[in-house]
Structures are given as C-alpha cells and as structure tokens.
Design an enzyme around this catalytic site. Structure first.
Site, PDB file in Angstrom:
ATOM      1  N   PRO A   2      23.588 -18.299  25.384  1.00  0.00           N
ATOM      2  CG  PRO A   2      22.211 -19.931  24.467  1.00  0.00           C
ATOM      3  CD  PRO A   2      22.932 -18.666  24.126  1.00  0.00           C
ATOM      4  CD  GLU A   3      27.077 -16.970  30.524  1.00  0.00           C
ATOM      5  OE1 GLU A   3      27.748 -17.364  31.502  1.00  0.00           O
ATOM      6  OE2 GLU A   3      26.615 -15.808  30.448  1.00  0.00           O
ATOM      7  CG  HIS A 100      12.182 -17.784  13.773  1.00  0.00           C
ATOM      8  ND1 HIS A 100      12.301 -16.863  12.756  1.00  0.00           N
ATOM      9  CD2 HIS A 100      11.419 -17.194  14.730  1.00  0.00           C
ATOM     10  CE1 HIS A 100      11.669 -15.754  13.086  1.00  0.00           C
ATOM     11  NE2 HIS A 100      11.114 -15.921  14.277  1.00  0.00           N
ATOM     12  NE  ARG A 120      17.749 -12.331  18.946  1.00  0.00           N
ATOM     13  CZ  ARG A 120      17.850 -12.205  20.263  1.00  0.00           C
ATOM     14  NH1 ARG A 120      18.921 -12.610  20.896  1.00  0.00           N
ATOM     15  NH2 ARG A 120      16.850 -11.668  20.944  1.00  0.00           N
ATOM     16  NE  ARG A 164      46.571 -16.761  29.494  1.00  0.00           N
ATOM     17  CZ  ARG A 164      45.464 -17.149  28.850  1.00  0.00           C
ATOM     18  NH1 ARG A 164      44.495 -16.276  28.607  1.00  0.00           N
ATOM     19  NH2 ARG A 164      45.341 -18.392  28.416  1.00  0.00           N
TER      20      ARG A 164
END
Length: 290
Positions: A2-3, A100, A120, A164
């Site tokens: 998820p973002e 779960h 997971r 950068r």
C-alpha cells in the site's frame, strides 16, 4: 505494498470509526504482529487498555493514533504499518474472526471492534513515544512529508532532488526525500511528467521538477478520490471495500497496451527487483553518461 492513497483512505476510516473511543481490551493473536513493540505483548496490551484514541494521523505509509487517559495526552501513540497485506478493519463484534486475524481492539462503548488482519505478517503494530500529542512518533521522524501536505516545501524539495546523483525514480521512492510514493505512483507520476525513471536527478531542470511534482500530486489526488488502487482483496479500507484507481492507471501494469497520450505500446523494464512501466515515445531513455 500500500502507498500513500491506500494508507490515507485507511486513516480517514480510523478517524471516523475509532477516534474518540476508549479501548476496553486488546487481544494479540500472533506475536509477530507486535514485534516492533520491543517491550513485548504484555506491555503492548497494558499500554493500550483503558486509553482513548484521540485522533488518526499519517506520515508517508505509517499511521499513528495518539493516546489519552482521563482527557489528557499521555505522550504515546499506537503506530501501525500495513506492510504488504495488513488491514485495519472495523467490524461488528458478532462478525466471525478473520482467518488471519492478528490483533483485536474492543472498545468500552460495545460498538464496532478494530481488527488488525495480516495474511503475510509483514505489517506490524507498536506503542511509541511522541514528543507532543500530535507530533510524529520519534521513530517516524526521518520520513519526509508528502506533497499533498500544506507544509510541503516545494523549493526545498527541488533543491534537494537536484543535488542528488541518482535516478529520478529512485529519488521518488526515497522516503527521506518525499513521503508516501511507491512503485505504482512513481511510474504514473513519471508518465505524467514525461520523464523516464532513469533520468539523472542532477540533470533535471526546475521546470522538470515542477512537472514531476504536479504529476505526483495529480495521481495521488485522483487515486484518493477513487479509494486507492486495489489489485486484490488485500488492499481495502476499514470497511473492507476496495479502491478502483487501478482502472485509471496509464502505464503501471499496462504492458503492450497503448499509451493514453500517443498510442505507443507500453514497455516494461526491470527495476530494483520490481517492474517499471513507461511509454517509449513519451518517456525516452536518457543517454548514457560519458
């Protein structure tokens, strides 16, 4: 994983369904769910039992819920990271436990429970110190704010990314530089800015950085409006509903489909053990440095 949009959708659900309620009891069904709470399961449950959730906040892909006792802040917060498959769900007490289920929070009002479900077990919960009631927990302080926040400093970001010596997609995924952007939204933002992910950041013009930020903001805003991106049943809001931004993706996962802008088939390239998707015409590869 998820973002920002997916986590923000969950935060909004927590703000609606959990904020202002007092925790009556906590059950931890799998110790891995609280492995980030180094004091152990017993301390985790004791820190939360009897505490009131004051609000729901987000920084990048992390959530935190500041805690109160007797109406006063205690300088601690419940911190959550969803990992790859974590879900924070609000369920009626009579609803059967999920297969779960890793942790359950019962509230004194007897209403809907908060459940942490994680197939997971890469996600996790912890109670952590906060310098001030609404401040970011200490462990999250290194994560940069995201460009949808009012305090995001566009000029500082522009200067930082141009200093950068890396590739622009790697910079977008650097959570110390810009928060909340992951692989999906990086590809979508780069397509909007017509930049290839391998473009050197120190060669970006200010106009290109501005276009990139506009692309990031556009894609995040559009995804939020559609409930995030759900590719399977694991990415849901607190009510178990999937987002549908996946229907609007321009390049990510669109191998060989026509580019929405020019019609050229979308390409896939390997990137950091993942995949990058882009348009060969709209996003030409940069020339190799000499």
């Amino acid at each position: 994983m998820p973002e920002l949009p997916e986590v923000e959708v969950v935060r909004r659900g927590l703000a609606r369904w959990v904020a202002g309620r007092t925790i009556a009891s906590v059950e931890v069904h799998h110790p891995r769910a609280v492995r980030r709470h180094l004091e152990g399961v017993g301390d985790f449950t004791a820190a939360l039992t009897g505490a009131t959730v004051a609000a729901a906040h987000r920084r990048g892909k992390y959530l935190w819920l500041p805690l109160q006792r007797d109406g006063a802040p205690v300088g601690r917060a419940l911190v959550a990271h969803l990992g790859m498959s974590g879900q924070l769900l609000v369920e009626l007490p009579e609803e059967p436990s999920e297969k779960h289920l890793r942790a359950r929070f019962v509230f004194t009002d007897g209403g809907r429970e908060l459940r942490f479900v994680d197939q997971r077990t890469f996600g996790g919960l912890a109670v952590e110190d906060t310098p001030d009631p609404d401040d970011v927990p200490t462990r999250l302080a290194h994560i940069a704010i995201d460009p949808l926040e009012p305090d995001f400093d566009t000029e500082a970001f522009t200067a930082a990314i141009r200093r950068r010596k890396t590739e622009v997609k790697r910079a977008l995924l650097d959570q110390t530089l810009i928060g909340g952007v992951g692989n999906i939204y990086a590809d979508e933002s780069l397509w909007r800015a017509q930049l290839h992910g391998a473009r050197p950041t120190d060669k970006l013009t200010r106009a290109q950085v501005a276009a990139l930020l506009e692309g990031v903001r556009d894609v995040l805003t559009q995804s939020l409006a559609q409930g995030g991106t759900s590719f399977d049943s694991l990415y849901v809001d607190v009510n178990g509903q999937s987002g549908y931004f996946s229907r609007s993706l321009a390049v990510y996962g669109q191998l060989d489909r026509p580019c929405p802008r020019c019609g050229t088939p979308i390409r896939r390239e390997s990137f950091m053990n993942r995949s990058s998707y882009s348009c060969p015409v709209c996003q030409p590869r940069p020339r190799a440095r000499r």
